[in-house]
Design a protein around this motif. Structure first.
Motif, PDB file in Angstrom:
ATOM      1  N   ASN A  22       0.808  -1.221   0.000  1.00 37.44           N
ATOM      2  CA  ASN A  22       0.000   0.000   0.000  1.00 37.44           C
ATOM      3  C   ASN A  22       0.845   1.277   0.000  1.00 37.44           C
ATOM      4  N   ILE A  23       2.111   1.211   0.429  1.00 35.04           N
ATOM      5  CA  ILE A  23       2.929   2.443   0.485  1.00 35.04           C
ATOM      6  C   ILE A  23       3.437   2.831  -0.905  1.00 35.04           C
ATOM      7  N   ASP A  30       4.419  10.265  -7.588  1.00 29.77           N
ATOM      8  CA  ASP A  30       3.659  10.766  -6.441  1.00 29.77           C
ATOM      9  C   ASP A  30       4.383  10.564  -5.126  1.00 29.77           C
ATOM     10  N   GLY A  31       5.394   9.718  -5.119  1.00 32.18           N
ATOM     11  CA  GLY A  31       6.160   9.494  -3.914  1.00 32.18           C
ATOM     12  C   GLY A  31       5.501   8.556  -2.944  1.00 32.18           C
ATOM     13  N   LEU A  32       6.098   8.421  -1.792  1.00 31.45           N
ATOM     14  CA  LEU A  32       5.632   7.504  -0.759  1.00 31.45           C
ATOM     15  C   LEU A  32       4.251   7.926  -0.249  1.00 31.45           C
ATOM     16  N   ILE A  76      11.346   4.975  -3.341  1.00 30.96           N
ATOM     17  CA  ILE A  76      10.282   4.837  -2.349  1.00 30.96           C
ATOM     18  C   ILE A  76      10.613   3.718  -1.356  1.00 30.96           C
ATOM     19  N   ALA A  77      11.135   2.611  -1.854  1.00 34.71           N
ATOM     20  CA  ALA A  77      11.478   1.493  -0.973  1.00 34.71           C
ATOM     21  C   ALA A  77      12.553   1.894   0.021  1.00 34.71           C
ATOM     22  N   ASP A  82      14.345   3.508   5.490  1.00 34.58           N
ATOM     23  CA  ASP A  82      14.974   4.481   6.392  1.00 34.58           C
ATOM     24  C   ASP A  82      14.043   4.855   7.530  1.00 34.58           C
ATOM     25  N   GLN A  83      12.762   5.076   7.217  1.00 33.14           N
ATOM     26  CA  GLN A  83      11.813   5.460   8.253  1.00 33.14           C
ATOM     27  C   GLN A  83      11.592   4.321   9.248  1.00 33.14           C
ATOM     28  N   LEU A  84      11.509   3.109   8.737  1.00 36.75           N
ATOM     29  CA  LEU A  84      11.342   1.970   9.647  1.00 36.75           C
ATOM     30  C   LEU A  84      12.580   1.805  10.539  1.00 36.75           C
TER      31      LEU A  84
END
Length: 802
Positions: A22-23, A30-32, A76-77, A82-84
């Motif tokens: 879904n991300i 459009d990006g993440l 995007i991946a 990085d955020q996780l």
């Protein structure tokens, strides 16, 4: 475009996969999808055991997108990863990290610069995360190799090349930070890693257009420069790497520097090498400085057969390292530094001597001359390093180094020196003597000892004043300058610079203290040795102006630092003996040297008369100087040492008023309470055992005129009739050193026995008769030479008088 599945199949898929899918938007531009990314993050934090599966699935998708060149989805991946990574800090993150590093490796392996930079940025973010528990199985070998390769990028586009190199440097910086903070940080310091990291950083540091050559620490780069300039960023990373090095891994970080400098031939010129080692010395912990110095010394040994300019470059680097280390901890390497430098000084002199003796003929002589000058560069660099290192040592260590260097100086006829000179020859030996004395001069500069015995012990003074070090005017200059450094404890030497007639010594504001008991004892033991050195040094035929200046300074410093009443009398006796030697000229000195000695005596007696402040003595000296100014200006230092000074044809026709008279001096000093009995005894230098070993010995020297007081001395009226006839047999006996040695021992025994047993009145009477005899001889010589016009007649008259 991501793969889509039907609603039924989607409902059967694991939740973490649905959240990951879904991300990703339908259009990567459009990006993440932020809302879905928040859901995924909440799920990962709530169920940390699912992190490894989330990471594996993201890695699978990223690998597929990389192969298919779907750069948008790759970005995007990586953003999601990085955020996780930033949000999750649990023990379950370890499997997720493995998936993350696998994806970073995929990006670094790709040939697209954009993806390589993306992977590097993600790795740097990961490196800044502090993990709760150490990882015992994770290794970064691949990342070290890959980031090092990126540092050497030669992409055709300059901007892209710079971007890749910056990414490589930042990646190395990330590896260093991550491994140093890890419990298994020792792995990064292994040689196979350092051999890649350090050269990569140095390669980029070479691009600095102007290396910093200042003595202080290199300036820290600004934040903007760190991000834009590979050279500045590499230098900053190099500092950080060295700052994190510990005792056990310091050498592994420094040795690749030598390999890089050797491979790229950066020792000549050595600006970059000096710049590198300044960074090293200022970045490491102060207590590890001696490790770096030891490594430089070891590399110097390894390069002993390289070109002179390479060796000079290494020595200059050593000088810079020593200059910085001397401010902190040098450690146990003091003697090792000097021993290695002196060894290379000998090798340089040996190479120079071999080039001079066996140089090719013709055009190749130019190459020999070039090598000769290059070796002098090496020698000067060594001496400068020795001097700087020695001058920064504490006094107790400096005295040991002085003895160490003096023990290396070759002294003819002895085996006390520890330097191998078997391959040097006479020319090389002289050269190494000069080099070692220059080194000693540098070490003794600024040395201040409380007592002269500490500065000039017998084990140091004896070889320093050896006849072997008097064979050349330059050697004598260096010996005197070393003595001045050690004697001048109140910084008076600068005030005495230049041999001259000083109108008022009080204007110099000479600093002096009362002579201590240790200094008095030193002069009683070694005074005659110092006087002898000065006396013989004045009578050398190769003396130049500087030699007379240094001899004058020696007399003045002894007067200031070591002279009591007894020493003053001895120094005046020495001055009068020098004057008599210039007049009689037994050594057949040129006229310039005879006048130079007369000028030296005038300058010194003018100085000592004002120092002891005896009015009658000052009046006599001033009167003689005044007469000389009008009638014989070449007897004064201001004239004789001036260019194109007119010299007299002879000294025999001069009036006695031009000379300093012993009876006048004795009368003036006696009236002021000085014990002047010894002034009536002419000064004669001691004959030492080293005289028979010196290469300067000649047949004339074997016939030594002694004025010792022997038992049963013959009356003065019979002196002429008892003069030994000079025959072949007499010369043969004189050359026979074994017999001569026995005779001298017997003479010394008789003299000692005489002084021990004879009454004082008898000794004093004999001294007075000897002095009167010598005075009468000089008067007869002057009278006869005035009457007889020709040189040959004057010589016959002199012989008859004797």
């Amino acid at each position: 475009m991501p793969t889509r599945v039907c609603c039924c199949c989607s409902a059967l898929r694991p939740r973490y996969k649905r959240l990951v899918d879904n991300i990703f938007p339908e259009d990567p531009k459009d990006g993440l999808v932020k809302a879905d990314m928040e859901k995924l993050t909440f799920y990962a934090v709530s169920a940390p055991e699912k992190l490894d599966r989330i990471g594996s699935y993201l890695a699978e998708r990223l690998s597929r997108d990389v192969v298919r060149h779907r750069t948008g989805y790759v970005l995007i991946a990586m953003e999601a990863l990085d955020q996780l990574l930033m949000a999750c800090h649990s023990q379950s993150i370890k499997p997720f990290v493995e998936s993350f590093l696998h994806m970073v490796a995929k990006l670094l392996e790709s040939g697209e610069p954009k993806l390589q930079v993306l992977g590097t940025n993600s790795f740097v973010k990961f490196a800044n995360i502090e993990e709760d528990t150490p990882s015992y199985h994770r290794r970064y070998d691949f990342f070290v190799s890959r980031f090092s390769a990126m540092c050497h990028s030669y992409h055709s586009d300059p901007e892209t090349r710079t971007e890749i190199r910056i990414a490589g440097i930042r990646g190395i910086q990330g590896v260093v930070r991550k491994t140093v903070n890890d419990e298994l940080r020792a792995t990064i310091w292994e040689p196979q890693h350092m051999d890649k990291i350090v050269p990569s950083l140095l390669f980029n540091m070479q691009k600095i257009e102007e290396a910093d050559s200042r003595i202080g620490p290199p300036p820290s780069p600004s934040a903007a420069d760190k991000e834009e300039n590979p050279a500045v960023l590499a230098e900053n990373c190099f500092r950080e790497l060295l700052g994190r090095a510990s005792f056990g891994n310091m050498n592994n970080a420094v040795r690749p520097v030598f390999a890089h400098l050797d491979h790229h031939k950066l020792w000549d010129p050595n600006e970059f090498a000096v710049h590198c080692f300044k960074i090293i010395m200022y970045s490491i912990q102060a207590q590890y400085s001696h490790h770096v110095i030891q490594e430089i010394l070891g590399h110097l040994d390894a390069c002993k057969k390289d070109s002179p300019r390479v060796r000079a470059g290494i020595i200059q680097v050593l000088l810079e390292a020593v200059a910085i280390a001397a401010k902190g901890s040098i450690g146990p390497t003091v003697l090792e530094v000097f021993n290695t430098l002196l060894k290379h000084l000998r090798l340089s002199v040996e190479f120079e001597a071999n080039d001079l003796q066996g140089g090719p003929i013709g055009n190749a002589n130019l190459n020999t001359s070039s090598k000769d000058s290059d070796e002098k560069i090496v020698q000067n660099a060594i001496i400068q390093t020795i001097g700087f290192f020695g001058s920064n040592l504490p006094d107790y260590q400096r005295s040991e180094i002085m003895m160490f260097i003096m023990g290396k100086v070759p002294v003819f006829g002895t085996s006390t020196h520890t330097l191998d000179i078997s391959q040097l020859g006479d020319l090389g030996t002289r050269r190494i003597q000069i080099m070692l004395l220059r080194s000693l001069l540098m070490v003794t500069s600024g040395y201040k000892a409380k007592t002269i015995v500490t500065a000039l012990p017998g084990s140091f003074l004896d070889p320093l004043l050896s006849p072997s070090l008097m064979e050349d005017y330059e050697l004598r200059q260096l010996v005197l300058e070393v003595m001045h450094n050690l004697m001048d404890r109140h910084d008076n030497r600068a005030k005495l610079r230049g041999i001259r007639i000083i109108p008022d010594v009080a204007d110099l504001k000479i600093k002096r203290e009362k002579i201590c008991r240790q200094d008095t004892s030193f002069m009683k033991k070694n005074g005659q040795q110092l006087y002898r050195h000065i006396y013989l040094g004045c009578k050398e035929e190769d003396n130049v102006h500087k030699n007379y200046e240094l001899l004058y300074t020696s007399l003045a410093l002894i007067t200031i630092e070591l002279a009591n009443e007894e020493v003053v009398i001895d120094l005046i006796r020495l001055a009068i003996a020098l004057q008599d030697s210039a007049i009689i000229n037994e050594d057949n000195l040129p006229m310039f040297h005879r006048c130079g000695i007369m000028a030296l005596v005038a300058a010194y007696l003018n100085f000592v008369s004002q120092m002891i402040a005896v009015p009658a003595f000052c009046q006599h000296v001033s009167k003689v100087i005044e007469i000389r100014t009008m009638e014989a200006p070449y007897f004064l230092p201001e004239h004789i040492f001036r260019d194109k000074c007119m010299l007299p044809k002879s000294l025999e026709k001069h009036d006695k008023n031009l000379y300093f008279l012993t009876n006048k001096i004795a009368e003036s000093l006696g009236g002021s309470g000085y014990s002047v009995e010894r002034l009536s005894v002419p000064y004669v230098p001691q004959v030492t055992d080293e005289d028979r070993l010196s290469r300067r010995k000649s047949i004339v020297d074997t016939v030594s005129i002694q004025v010792d007081i022997l038992p049963n001395s013959i009356p003065s009226d019979d002196v002429v009739s008892n003069t030994e006839e000079i025959t072949f047999e007499a010369l043969k006996k004189a050359i026979d050193t074994s017999g001569m040695e026995e005779q001298e021992k017997e003479k010394r025994r008789l003299v000692i026995e005489k002084f021990q047993k004879a009454p004082f009145e008898e000794i004093a009477a004999q001294c007075e008769s000897k002095a009167n005899l010598l005075h009468d001889r000089l008067a007869q010589i002057l009278e006869l030479t005035i009457r007889v016009p020709t040189m040959r007649t004057r010589e016959n008259s002199y012989t008859q008088c004797l």
